[in-house]
Design a protein around this motif. Structure first.
Motif, PDB file in Angstrom:
ATOM      1  N   LEU A 497    -117.297 -31.421  65.511  1.00 46.77           N
ATOM      2  CA  LEU A 497    -116.726 -30.945  64.256  1.00 46.77           C
ATOM      3  C   LEU A 497    -116.096 -32.127  63.533  1.00 46.77           C
ATOM      4  O   LEU A 497    -115.241 -32.824  64.094  1.00 46.77           O
ATOM      5  N   VAL A 498    -116.539 -32.368  62.296  1.00 51.47           N
ATOM      6  CA  VAL A 498    -116.020 -33.458  61.479  1.00 51.47           C
ATOM      7  C   VAL A 498    -115.254 -32.844  60.313  1.00 51.47           C
ATOM      8  O   VAL A 498    -115.823 -32.083  59.520  1.00 51.47           O
ATOM      9  N   LEU A 499    -113.969 -33.167  60.208  1.00 51.26           N
ATOM     10  CA  LEU A 499    -113.097 -32.613  59.181  1.00 51.26           C
ATOM     11  C   LEU A 499    -112.616 -33.730  58.278  1.00 51.26           C
ATOM     12  O   LEU A 499    -112.055 -34.722  58.760  1.00 51.26           O
ATOM     13  N   ASP A 500    -112.835 -33.575  56.979  1.00 51.93           N
ATOM     14  CA  ASP A 500    -112.397 -34.571  56.001  1.00 51.93           C
ATOM     15  C   ASP A 500    -111.143 -34.059  55.299  1.00 51.93           C
ATOM     16  O   ASP A 500    -111.212 -33.145  54.476  1.00 51.93           O
ATOM     17  N   GLU A 501    -109.997 -34.630  55.633  1.00 49.70           N
ATOM     18  CA  GLU A 501    -108.705 -34.255  55.053  1.00 49.70           C
ATOM     19  C   GLU A 501    -108.509 -32.737  55.081  1.00 49.70           C
ATOM     20  O   GLU A 501    -108.392 -32.086  54.048  1.00 49.70           O
ATOM     21  N   PRO A 502    -108.452 -32.131  56.264  1.00 52.25           N
ATOM     22  CA  PRO A 502    -108.371 -30.666  56.339  1.00 52.25           C
ATOM     23  C   PRO A 502    -107.006 -30.097  55.989  1.00 52.25           C
ATOM     24  O   PRO A 502    -106.880 -28.874  55.825  1.00 52.25           O
ATOM     25  N   THR A 503    -105.966 -30.932  55.889  1.00 55.79           N
ATOM     26  CA  THR A 503    -104.618 -30.419  55.632  1.00 55.79           C
ATOM     27  C   THR A 503    -103.959 -31.105  54.448  1.00 55.79           C
ATOM     28  O   THR A 503    -102.735 -31.151  54.358  1.00 55.79           O
ATOM     29  N   SER A 504    -104.759 -31.617  53.524  1.00 55.68           N
ATOM     30  CA  SER A 504    -104.184 -32.380  52.410  1.00 55.68           C
ATOM     31  C   SER A 504    -103.401 -31.500  51.438  1.00 55.68           C
ATOM     32  O   SER A 504    -102.598 -32.006  50.655  1.00 55.68           O
ATOM     33  N   ALA A 505    -103.633 -30.172  51.472  1.00 56.73           N
ATOM     34  CA  ALA A 505    -102.994 -29.294  50.488  1.00 56.73           C
ATOM     35  C   ALA A 505    -101.939 -28.384  51.115  1.00 56.73           C
ATOM     36  O   ALA A 505    -101.540 -27.400  50.497  1.00 56.73           O
ATOM     37  N   VAL A 506    -101.480 -28.691  52.324  1.00 57.69           N
ATOM     38  CA  VAL A 506    -100.469 -27.848  52.970  1.00 57.69           C
ATOM     39  C   VAL A 506     -99.205 -28.664  53.202  1.00 57.69           C
ATOM     40  O   VAL A 506     -99.225 -29.902  53.201  1.00 57.69           O
ATOM     41  N   ASP A 507     -98.094 -27.960  53.407  1.00 54.84           N
ATOM     42  CA  ASP A 507     -96.825 -28.639  53.644  1.00 54.84           C
ATOM     43  C   ASP A 507     -96.773 -29.171  55.071  1.00 54.84           C
ATOM     44  O   ASP A 507     -97.589 -28.804  55.937  1.00 54.84           O
TER      45      ASP A 507
END
Length: 608
Positions: A497-507
């Motif tokens: 699984l490759v995730l590109d910035e998976p949490t850029s929009a969360v606190d």
């Protein structure tokens, strides 16, 4: 192929070398339908063209007071009427079938190409252009493919009618035989200009569609900055340009239509004038004059198909060219899959950068350039932006695998994933291993508040899984959309699984929980996360720093922060001129304090 048999089990491999090649390929691939349309068209047009001869024979029978000839002529007219009715009915059925099946074939080919290229498609062709090709262009392509058989039937009928008039009455038939080709081909000099205007109209319409698509996609942002009026003015101007181009194109086609009306009228006048002159000198009978006159009038009906085929080709040629351009796109290192189907296991290795994601570990990748990170993520999934060295999975090049096996082995979640409209249950109904339930994936992605928002926003669904998600999830915040997309990827449970910035929009609080959930749920599975967040980096088994297309450092997060200035500059946003104080406690500096707070939060939650 009939309409009820759609969709095609296999739409075939198109000849996408050019627009005309694509049109010819479509025509050949529904040859049976084209021949049926040609046969019914010939029956219809020949029956229509035979009526004037029957009328002439009837008049001559009345002049000669021959009841037998009149009865025979009446029977022939009845037979022609039946031929007209039957031919027209089945011609219409065959024509509509050819039109819809040709358009459906192109749509299936475009959908297959979009699925094959994935996110690479919209980088090479604008999204608005793809929408325009798959909607308006397929109708124009189907129109020409369908009209070709009707035009052929009309052309054959005109030739047969001319030959019949020459045999029936040579003196008038020669005038018709000379005049009809002139009438049929008179509009040809105007076609290039009409085609250019039609192309310009289509180009401007495509730009307006693209502008509208981009505006709608970014409407939330535009409203936030007060820019919706600016983009509305831009679309209004683009719409007016489309209108002006459409008017100029319509003027040219109206001129062509006027010529198609004027010249047959002039030919009819010439035939009547010459026929009356011959009848006065006794060289032809009244019945023959009426027959030729009626034939010229009737032939204006099949002649209209000459104008239609010209219009259909002028509009479909640029449409076919655009469709062929999309259908000719390939992955830069596309291979049909030289190896047998099967999903390999092992380390994921990119020879271009030297990046190694060890099997079963959580690997974080830090890259200062977001665009370079996105390209690297897509390359790890087997979708390179340009030809290059293939990524290896367990020593096997991904490009040597069949496409289905490659996508089963590696799943890439883009930085801006798309949520399709439908219920949450449908969103999470994706091909999966079955090892991860939807509830576990939603919990790991911290979607509790998302589920509550979906239930509150639904008037009927009491179960969050039955709540509907609007198109692209526009009713949700950016962080909520991002977490639902992460849950969807986790449900799939791919080998890599490759995730590109998976949490850029969360606190940061939610991000810490997601990091823990991701690590827990993906234990024993290979996971690659592109991020610069200290919270995610601190929970990774190993961290790689990629700079200018090369891995410069590998280690764990806290060691790299302490020992590598380039890594620290990316993660902590420090500059080389403003390094962290020597000997300072890293947990008390900017990102270190964040990590400490995250650790403290975890301890409090465990004690609770």
């Amino acid at each position: 192929m009939q309409i009820q048999d759609l969709p095609y089990s296999d739409p075939g491999v198109p000849d996408a070398r050019s627009g005309p090649h694509l049109l010819w390929w479509l025509w050949r691939n529904q040859l049976g339908g084209q021949l049926r349309s040609l046969a019914w068209g010939l029956l219809h047009f020949v029956s229509v063209s035979a009526l004037p001869f029957c009328v002439g024979l009837a008049i001559q029978a009345v002049v000669e007071e021959s009841g037998t000839d009149l009865a025979l002529t009446g029977a022939l007219m009845l037979l022609c009427g039946i031929g007209i009715a039957v031919g027209d009915t089945f011609l219409h059925r065959a024509a509509v079938t050819n039109w819809i099946t040709a358009a459906a074939r192109v749509q299936q080919l475009l959908a297959r190409k979009a699925a094959h290229l994935g996110s690479a498609l919209t980088r090479r062709v604008a999204a608005g252009e793809v929408v325009a090709v798959s909607t308006g262009d397929v109708e124009k392509i189907g129109w020409f493919v369908e009209a070709l058989s009707r035009f052929t039937a009309a052309a054959v009928t005109v030739v047969v009618a001319c030959v019949g008039l020459l045999v029936y009455q040579p003196a008038l038939g020669v005038v018709v035989a000379v005049g009809l080709p002139v009438v049929a081909l008179a509009a040809l000099p105007l076609l290039p200009r009409a085609t250019r205007r039609a192309d310009l109209q289509r180009e401007k319409a495509g730009r307006a569609t693209e502008l509208a698509s981009d505006t709608v996609a970014g409407l939330r942002v535009l409203r936030g900055i007060g820019g919706e009026d600016l983009f509305l003015d831009r679309y209004r101007r683009a719409s007016q340009e489309v209108r002006h181009a459409a008017v100029r194109s319509a003027r040219m086609w109206s001129l062509i239509s006027a010529i198609q009306v004027l010249l047959p009228g002039l030919l009819l006048i010439a035939v009547v004038w010459h026929g009356i002159h011959l009848a006065r000198h006794g060289r032809i009978t009244v019945g023959e004059l009426v027959t030729v006159y009626s034939a010229v009038m009737i032939l204006s009906y099949p002649l209209r198909h000459f104008e239609e085929i010209a219009m259909a080709y002028s509009f479909s040629r640029p449409s076919a060219k655009r469709a062929a351009r999309v259908l000719s796109l390939e992955r830069p290192t596309d291979a049909g899959g030289s190896r047998e189907a099967g999903v390999p296991r092992g380390d994921l290795y990119d020879p271009a950068t030297g990046l190694l994601a060890a099997e079963g570990l959580l690997t974080a990748v830090v890259c200062g350039d977001p665009d370079a990170a996105g390209r690297l993520a897509e390359r790890l999934g087997g979708h390179p932006a340009e030809p290059g060295v293939s990524v290896l999975l367990g020593g096997v090049p991904l490009d040597d695998l069949p496409l289905d096996s490659a996508r089963t082995a590696v799943l890439v979640q883009d930085k801006d994933p798309v949520l399709l409209s439908g219920t949450l249950r449908e969103l999470l109904d994706v091909p999966a291993s079955g090892a991860v339930s939807a509830e576990d994936a939603l919990a790991a992605a911290q979607c509790e508040d998302v589920l509550e928002a979906l239930v509150q926003g639904s008037l009927e669904a009491a179960d969050p899984m039955d709540a509907r998600i609007t198109e692209r999830g526009r009713s949700l915040s950016g962080g909520q959309r991002q977490r639902l997309a992460l849950a969807r990827s986790l449900v799939t449970d791919p080998g890599v699984l490759v995730l590109d910035e998976p949490t850029s929009a969360v606190d940061s609080h939610t991000e810490a929980r997601i990091a823990d959930g991701l690590r827990r749920l993906r234990t024993g599975r290979t996971t690659v996360v592109f991020t610069s967040s200290p919270l995610l980096l601190d929970r990774a088994d190993r961290v790689a720093l990629v700079h200018e297309g090369e891995v410069l450092a590998v280690g764990v997060h806290r060691e790299l922060v302490a020992t590598d200035p380039r890594y620290r500059a990316v993660v902590t946003r420090e500059t080389e001129e403003d390094p962290a104080p020597a000997g300072a406690d890293r947990n008390l500096t900017g990102q270190g304090a964040l990590l400490g707070a995250s650790d403290k939060l975890a301890e409090i939650e465990e004690s609770a």
